[in-house]
Design an enzyme around this catalytic site. Structure first.
Site, mmCIF file in Angstrom:
data_model
loop_
_atom_site.group_PDB
_atom_site.id
_atom_site.type_symbol
_atom_site.label_atom_id
_atom_site.label_comp_id
_atom_site.label_asym_id
_atom_site.label_seq_id
_atom_site.Cartn_x
_atom_site.Cartn_y
_atom_site.Cartn_z
ATOM 1 N N ASP A 160 0.858 -1.188 0.000
ATOM 2 C CA ASP A 160 0.000 0.000 0.000
ATOM 3 C C ASP A 160 0.899 1.245 0.000
ATOM 4 O O ASP A 160 2.124 1.124 0.028
ATOM 5 C CB ASP A 160 -0.959 -0.009 1.207
ATOM 6 N N HIS A 173 -2.801 3.017 -4.796
ATOM 7 C CA HIS A 173 -2.209 2.597 -3.514
ATOM 8 C C HIS A 173 -0.796 2.048 -3.720
ATOM 9 O O HIS A 173 -0.429 1.021 -3.159
ATOM 10 C CB HIS A 173 -3.102 1.546 -2.837
ATOM 11 N N GLU A 183 -9.662 2.636 -5.435
ATOM 12 C CA GLU A 183 -9.244 4.005 -5.144
ATOM 13 C C GLU A 183 -8.036 4.458 -5.968
ATOM 14 O O GLU A 183 -6.999 4.798 -5.417
ATOM 15 C CB GLU A 183 -8.953 4.138 -3.641
HETATM 16 C C1 TNX Z 1 -10.889 1.914 1.965
HETATM 17 S S1 TNX Z 1 -11.604 -0.915 1.259
HETATM 18 C C2 TNX Z 1 -9.787 1.259 1.475
HETATM 19 C C3 TNX Z 1 -8.593 1.094 2.321
HETATM 20 C C4 TNX Z 1 -8.761 1.783 3.643
HETATM 21 C C5 TNX Z 1 -10.155 1.530 4.164
HETATM 22 C C6 TNX Z 1 -10.412 2.061 5.537
HETATM 23 C C7 TNX Z 1 -10.609 -0.542 0.169
HETATM 24 C C8 TNX Z 1 -10.600 -1.411 -0.974
HETATM 25 N N1 TNX Z 1 -9.822 0.561 0.297
HETATM 26 O O1 TNX Z 1 -7.448 1.559 1.641
HETATM 27 O O2 TNX Z 1 -7.801 1.305 4.528
HETATM 28 O O3 TNX Z 1 -11.080 2.107 3.274
HETATM 29 O O4 TNX Z 1 -11.604 1.581 6.054
#
Ligand code: TNX
Length: 549
Positions: free
Chosen positions: A196, A270, A334
């Protein structure tokens, strides 16, 4: 002083009583997740130094059980390969008598003379776990196991837990402890979130800078991400990673407990920790630094640069050599498109491939990596953003932003693992008490996890077959030590285990909480720091967390 000790003594007696009674009156004998069918009988089997263990052959499950009895329970019990016949005081582990059992199922017969655990592979292992749950937590000279006949099998094939070791790092020893508890609750997939923005945690021999540079961050934001403007930092370097030898060791440890480890290598977003180590893989060329705060970063892999794909293929080659799992998780969540919009290479790629926009470019990226992994005999799992711009042909979707992604994927005949934030995010608060340690936000008490139904009502029964199961996610932005992690995970993971294993019509929250009471002693023995909200609403055991504020 004596008064206090006496009072404590009385309380513990009362508690022991409650625990014992809970099991006596409980149709499910304190077993979590509740089995499909339990027929209690009178009498007890006494496990002692004289007990003999018989097995058809020495399989993984058999050696797990032998080791448990000899080294954890400290009994001399010997293992004999062959037919037990009517041997007195014996435990028989066998594949015979499993006709008609669904996958991962077992039949367990406990009489005063014998325990017969019938199952194949994982089924035998789960039968063993049930027996372990019937061993009283209070240690005594002889171990009495109540008589019963149990038939059992899971509702869903995939029962998962995800651990984020990037935001905070957790040792091999601790990961193994988590795997032990997962096995105890019959969870069978450990999704290891290994890369990450804030840290790359797996040794890759071909790219040493991934761990030299990418596993270390200069400092960490203080408090909740949204607490302070400007943000404040702790000025303390933080890092850690697993060597390939350590990974191999954990993979084997999990496999011995019938748990598959699914590694996650995030792309295209990420990925800031990678860019800090190899800046040529980003659109701007950097400089970049390993993430020091939470949230979503704009800098992601460049999708127009072929070196990115070659780099990822090399990384995945080493990952595949370490993890035998059918699935490799490639992230996909994301990924902001702002760099790609301005990047000449990304724009050229869009043109050259005749893609509609940057979402289609992400889809191109994921499909290209899927093709590579498929060519090596593996399948991909991605977070639900991989639906945007067109789903890769064989991808399994992990639905996290609600259930819509799961519904859409199932309708497109793709396998789905449900992990909606509202029910499955174990980083949320469990109680509204101001004394809770800092968490990401939200409110997810045990009762809500327990109420989760993984199959969305919107699906036809044909489509519902694509829902393979669900998973609890432990994101660790705010979870920076093992005690806190266990506090967040248990007993919520046990609630999810029951959702995923037990027949839907058997689910009953109050009954579950009653059985959990029996588990407190067992978890204490395992030194697991479980949360006690369900037991402590009014300072005494109430069987419900509904009143927690
Ligand atoms: C979203 S769930 C994210 C993570 C974060 C999390 C915190 C997901 C696929 N991505 O990078 O840690 O929310 O709840």
């Amino acid at each position: 002083m004596y008064k206090t000790i006496f009072a404590l003594f009385l309380t513990s007696l009362a508690f022991a009583n409650i625990t014992a009674n809970a099991q006596d009156n409980d149709p499910n004998m304190g077993i979590v997740p509740a089995p499909v069918s339990v027929k209690k009988a009178t009498g007890q089997f006494v496990l002692s130094q004289e007990t003999v263990l018989y097995a058809d052959s020495n399989t993984k499950a058999v050696s797990f059980f032998t080791d448990y009895i000899q080294n954890r329970l400290n009994l001399r019990t010997q293992l004999k390969i062959g037919d037990a016949g009517s041997a007195a005081n014996s435990i028989v582990l066998t594949a015979k008598g499993t006709e008609g059992l669904p996958e991962q199922g077992y039949r367990l017969t406990i009489t005063p003379q014998q325990i017969i655990i019938a199952g194949k592979g994982a089924g035998l292992f789960y039968g063993i776990q049930t027996v372990l749950q019937l061993i009283p937590a209070e240690r005594a000279a002889s171990i009495k196991i109540p008589c019963a006949t149990i038939e059992d099998y899971p509702r869903f094939g995939y029962r998962g837990l995800m651990l984020d070791v990037c935001r905070h790092f957790f040792s091999v020893e601790f990961v193994k402890k988590m795997i032990d508890v997962m096995a105890y609750y019959k969870l069978n997939n450990f999704h290891w979130h290994l890369t990450d923005d804030q840290g790359w945690r797996i040794e890759i021999k071909k790219y040493p800078r991934l761990t030299e540079i990418g596993s270390q961050r200069a400092q960490t934001v203080i408090g909740n991400y949204h607490d302070r403007t400007p943000q404040q930092f702790d000025n303390t370097p933080y890092g850690g990673y697993y060597t390939q030898d350590q990974i191999r060791d954990v993979v084997k440890y999990a496999a011995d407990r019938f748990i598959t480890i699914i590694p996650e290598i995030e792309m295209p977003g990420h990925s800031l920790a990678v860019l800090a180590a190899y800046p040529n893989l980003g659109c701007t060329g950097g400089p970049y630094e390993v993430g020091t705060h939470w949230g979503v970063y704009d800098d992601i892999y460049c999708a127009g640069n072929d070196s990115v794909y070659l780099f990822l293929q090399d990384v995945l080659d080493e990952v595949m050599a370490l993890f035998p799992s059918k699935y490799i998780h490639i992230g996909g969540d994301e990924s902001p498109k702002v760099r790609w919009e301005k990047c000449p290479k990304c724009q050229a790629r869009i043109k050259q491939e005749g893609l509609k926009d940057e979402h289609a470019l992400q889809s191109y990226f994921i499909q290209r990596m899927e093709k590579y992994l498929n060519s090596k005999g593996r399948q991909i799992i991605g977070w639900d953003e991989i639906l945007e711009g067109g789903l890769a042909p064989n991808a399994t979707v992990m639905s996290w932003r609600g259930i819509e992604g799961g519904i859409a994927a199932a309708k497109q005949k793709h396998d789905v693992i449900m992990t909606p934030g509202e029910y499955c995010y174990l980083d949320k608060y469990q109680s509204r008490s101001p004394n809770e340690p800092l968490a990401i936000g939200g409110f997810l008490p045990v009762s809500k996890v327990y109420s989760y139904e993984p199959v969305p009502a919107e699906l036809s029964s044909e489509e519902a077959r694509y829902i393979k199961g669900a998973q609890g996610n432990v994101w660790t932005e705010y979870i920076n030590n093992t005690d806190y992690l266990e506090y967040m995970v248990y007993p919520r993971a046990a609630a999810l285990a029951e959702v995923l294993w037990s027949p839907k019509e058997k689910r009953n929250y109050d009954d579950f909480v009653n059985r959990l009471k029996v588990h407190t002693g067992r978890l204490d023995l395992k030194k697991v720091n479980y949360a006690k909200h369900v037991f402590e609403v009014t300072g005494k055991i109430t069987g419900s967390d509904k009143g927690v504020q």
